[in-house]
Design a protein around this motif. Structure first.
Motif, mmCIF file in Angstrom:
data_model
loop_
_atom_site.group_PDB
_atom_site.id
_atom_site.type_symbol
_atom_site.label_atom_id
_atom_site.label_comp_id
_atom_site.label_asym_id
_atom_site.label_seq_id
_atom_site.Cartn_x
_atom_site.Cartn_y
_atom_site.Cartn_z
ATOM 1 N N LEU A 1 -58.651 -18.247 1.138
ATOM 2 C CA LEU A 1 -59.346 -18.194 2.168
ATOM 3 C C LEU A 1 -58.917 -18.719 3.412
ATOM 4 O O LEU A 1 -58.969 -18.064 4.670
ATOM 5 C CB LEU A 1 -60.849 -19.013 2.118
ATOM 6 C CG LEU A 1 -61.797 -19.102 3.392
ATOM 7 C CD1 LEU A 1 -62.256 -17.794 3.767
ATOM 8 C CD2 LEU A 1 -63.047 -19.997 2.920
ATOM 9 N N LEU A 2 -58.160 -19.796 3.500
ATOM 10 C CA LEU A 2 -57.448 -20.634 4.568
ATOM 11 C C LEU A 2 -56.392 -19.273 5.138
ATOM 12 O O LEU A 2 -56.146 -19.334 6.427
ATOM 13 C CB LEU A 2 -56.675 -21.882 4.387
ATOM 14 C CG LEU A 2 -55.856 -22.484 5.054
ATOM 15 C CD1 LEU A 2 -56.615 -22.767 6.422
ATOM 16 C CD2 LEU A 2 -55.283 -23.661 4.503
ATOM 17 N N ALA A 3 -55.557 -18.725 4.135
ATOM 18 C CA ALA A 3 -54.653 -17.981 4.462
ATOM 19 C C ALA A 3 -54.961 -16.580 5.022
ATOM 20 O O ALA A 3 -54.424 -16.137 6.127
ATOM 21 C CB ALA A 3 -53.680 -17.625 3.129
ATOM 22 N N VAL A 4 -56.219 -16.140 4.340
ATOM 23 C CA VAL A 4 -56.744 -14.989 5.349
ATOM 24 C C VAL A 4 -57.270 -15.244 6.534
ATOM 25 O O VAL A 4 -57.142 -14.382 7.323
ATOM 26 C CB VAL A 4 -58.041 -14.473 4.150
ATOM 27 C CG1 VAL A 4 -58.760 -13.393 5.099
ATOM 28 C CG2 VAL A 4 -57.531 -14.051 2.905
ATOM 29 N N VAL A 5 -57.978 -16.525 6.753
ATOM 30 C CA VAL A 5 -58.202 -16.874 8.151
ATOM 31 C C VAL A 5 -57.161 -16.880 9.367
ATOM 32 O O VAL A 5 -57.111 -16.437 10.338
ATOM 33 C CB VAL A 5 -59.273 -18.179 8.206
ATOM 34 C CG1 VAL A 5 -59.532 -18.399 9.499
ATOM 35 C CG2 VAL A 5 -60.521 -17.786 7.616
ATOM 36 N N LEU A 6 -55.981 -17.475 8.586
ATOM 37 C CA LEU A 6 -54.941 -17.703 9.276
ATOM 38 C C LEU A 6 -54.256 -16.208 9.600
ATOM 39 O O LEU A 6 -53.726 -16.099 11.000
ATOM 40 C CB LEU A 6 -53.956 -18.480 8.990
ATOM 41 C CG LEU A 6 -54.308 -20.170 8.729
ATOM 42 C CD1 LEU A 6 -53.262 -20.838 7.935
ATOM 43 C CD2 LEU A 6 -54.379 -20.554 10.172
ATOM 44 N N LEU A 7 -54.159 -15.323 8.843
ATOM 45 C CA LEU A 7 -53.817 -14.099 9.022
ATOM 46 C C LEU A 7 -54.602 -13.203 9.999
ATOM 47 O O LEU A 7 -54.122 -12.526 10.967
ATOM 48 C CB LEU A 7 -53.473 -13.311 7.790
ATOM 49 C CG LEU A 7 -52.424 -13.802 6.968
ATOM 50 C CD1 LEU A 7 -52.167 -13.329 5.433
ATOM 51 C CD2 LEU A 7 -50.871 -13.661 7.609
ATOM 52 N N VAL A 8 -55.971 -13.048 9.730
ATOM 53 C CA VAL A 8 -56.719 -12.182 10.315
ATOM 54 C C VAL A 8 -57.210 -12.822 11.719
ATOM 55 O O VAL A 8 -57.529 -12.059 12.789
ATOM 56 C CB VAL A 8 -57.987 -11.798 9.418
ATOM 57 C CG1 VAL A 8 -59.041 -11.021 10.416
ATOM 58 C CG2 VAL A 8 -57.459 -11.127 8.243
ATOM 59 N N ARG A 9 -57.690 -14.051 11.751
ATOM 60 C CA ARG A 9 -58.245 -14.666 12.860
ATOM 61 C C ARG A 9 -57.662 -16.213 13.136
ATOM 62 O O ARG A 9 -58.412 -17.002 12.667
ATOM 63 C CB ARG A 9 -59.556 -14.916 12.790
ATOM 64 C CG ARG A 9 -60.269 -15.333 13.970
ATOM 65 C CD ARG A 9 -61.974 -15.291 13.958
ATOM 66 N NE ARG A 9 -62.566 -15.850 15.233
ATOM 67 C CZ ARG A 9 -62.779 -15.164 16.373
ATOM 68 N NH1 ARG A 9 -62.442 -13.875 16.576
ATOM 69 N NH2 ARG A 9 -63.371 -15.996 17.373
ATOM 70 N N PRO A 10 -56.524 -16.328 13.739
ATOM 71 C CA PRO A 10 -55.727 -17.538 13.743
ATOM 72 C C PRO A 10 -56.328 -18.693 14.619
ATOM 73 O O PRO A 10 -56.225 -19.865 14.100
ATOM 74 C CB PRO A 10 -54.348 -17.175 14.380
ATOM 75 C CG PRO A 10 -54.277 -15.700 14.357
ATOM 76 C CD PRO A 10 -55.845 -15.282 14.071
ATOM 77 N N THR A 11 -57.541 -18.144 15.338
ATOM 78 C CA THR A 11 -58.150 -19.341 16.143
ATOM 79 C C THR A 11 -59.227 -19.810 15.363
ATOM 80 O O THR A 11 -59.915 -20.837 15.690
ATOM 81 C CB THR A 11 -58.744 -18.796 17.432
ATOM 82 O OG1 THR A 11 -59.475 -17.517 17.164
ATOM 83 C CG2 THR A 11 -57.596 -18.377 18.259
ATOM 84 N N GLY A 12 -59.508 -19.361 14.153
ATOM 85 C CA GLY A 12 -60.534 -20.109 13.266
ATOM 86 C C GLY A 12 -61.992 -18.926 13.537
ATOM 87 O O GLY A 12 -61.980 -18.309 14.311
ATOM 88 N N LEU A 13 -62.985 -19.187 12.670
ATOM 89 C CA LEU A 13 -64.344 -18.445 12.961
ATOM 90 C C LEU A 13 -64.901 -18.482 14.023
ATOM 91 O O LEU A 13 -65.284 -17.566 14.856
ATOM 92 C CB LEU A 13 -65.367 -18.863 11.721
ATOM 93 C CG LEU A 13 -64.713 -18.711 10.231
ATOM 94 C CD1 LEU A 13 -65.755 -19.149 9.284
ATOM 95 C CD2 LEU A 13 -64.433 -17.412 9.909
ATOM 96 N N LEU A 14 -65.042 -19.795 14.770
ATOM 97 C CA LEU A 14 -65.816 -20.039 16.009
ATOM 98 C C LEU A 14 -64.635 -20.685 16.933
ATOM 99 O O LEU A 14 -65.191 -20.965 17.917
ATOM 100 C CB LEU A 14 -66.807 -20.831 15.704
ATOM 101 C CG LEU A 14 -68.144 -20.284 15.008
ATOM 102 C CD1 LEU A 14 -68.932 -21.266 14.581
ATOM 103 C CD2 LEU A 14 -68.520 -18.874 15.362
#
Length: 291
Positions: A274-287
């Motif tokens: 999940l961490l890797a996906v967030v960093l790749l897709v949305r580096p700024t995080g969910l919010l």
């Protein structure tokens, strides 16, 4: 059905613990842009001192439990304040040095705790109610999780009210946006930043004492273990976003619990994915906000 309810509620409770640890990290980074790798040391020292207070007064008493939580918050705040004054304040805007000095402090703190309290975990007790369960839709939920959820909600509400409704909260937010302007108005921004560190340390202290009861033991490595998940939560939620940390805490913990139960104990692996996906897709995080 009962298994699903049990997994979901315990996941939310675990997320509450992650938030208690991550809220201080998120607050300090969001307002001061300091990545504090010594945050786990605040948590561990608070847990040990809270344990000593509870032992002195009787571990089965609710009074000793609540007092140990308050003492843990005070110890965390004091340790964090001292760290900011001595180590962080001379290094503002020098991020590499900040990381190095906080990493060094975290290793030194673990060695110190092992020298004082030993290397083996110390098993602890608490009010009997904490070891019991409450039935919800056929699932028996350990009462420790309810305490974690209540504490997380209270800490989140207190932080939001402080930042939005108090004079110091407004000074801190203004100082983050334009430090030179606030200083020109005759306001000591450094004092406000020290207060931010103290509040973050207090949140870690509360999390440390409650983590001790959740784990039923305290050790020199308690804070280091939880710090890993706190950083994951902080990154997934968005560096500096308190709301993001709250949402990510629940998301990470629930995902972890479901993966552990239904996918053969792969919870930690799934969280890293999940961490890797967030960093790749949305580096700024969910919010998180773009710089």
């Amino acid at each position: 059905m009962s298994t699903l309810v049990l997994t979901l509620i315990t996941g939310v409770g675990l997320g509450a613990l992650y938030f208690l640890v991550a809220s201080g990290l998120s607050l300090i980074y969001g307002l001061m842009h300091v990545l504090n790798f010594a945050h786990g040391a605040f948590l561990t020292l608070s847990a040990f001192i809270g344990f000593m207070v509870a032992q002195a007064l009787g571990t089965e008493s609710w009074g000793s439990f609540l007092l140990s939580v308050l003492v843990g918050a005070g110890v965390g705040a004091a340790f964090a304040t001292l760290t900011e004054l001595v180590l962080i304040r001379p290094l503002y805007e020098r991020h590499i040095e900040q990381v190095l000095v906080t990493v060094g402090l975290s290793f030194a703190a673990v060695a110190l705790f092992e020298g004082i309290w030993g290397t083996d975990p110390i098993h602890i007790g608490g009010p009997p109610w904490l070891t019991q369960t409450t039935e919800v839709l056929g699932a028996r939920i350990p009462n420790t999780y309810w305490v974690l959820m209540i504490a997380a909600v209270l800490v989140l509400a207190a932080l939001v009210l402080f930042l939005q409704k108090t004079r110091y909260g407004m000074i801190i937010r203004a100082g983050v946006e334009n430090r030179s302007m606030v200083t020109a108005l005759g306001i000591d921004v450094r004092r406000s930043f020290t207060l931010v560190f103290a509040i973050g340390g207090a949140a870690a202290g509360i999390g440390g004492v409650l983590a001790m009861h959740y784990s039923t033991f305290v050790s020199a490595h308690l804070g280091q273990t939880l710090l890993i998940f706190a950083f994951i939560v902080t990154v997934v939620g968005g560096l500096g976003s308190l709301t993001g940390a709250a949402v990510a805490s629940v998301l990470v913990a629930v995902l972890q619990q479901f993966a552990n139960f239904y996918l053969g104990g792969t919870g930690d692996f799934i969280v890293v994915i999940l961490l890797a996906v967030v960093l790749l897709v949305r580096p700024t995080g969910l919010l998180g906000r773009k710089a």
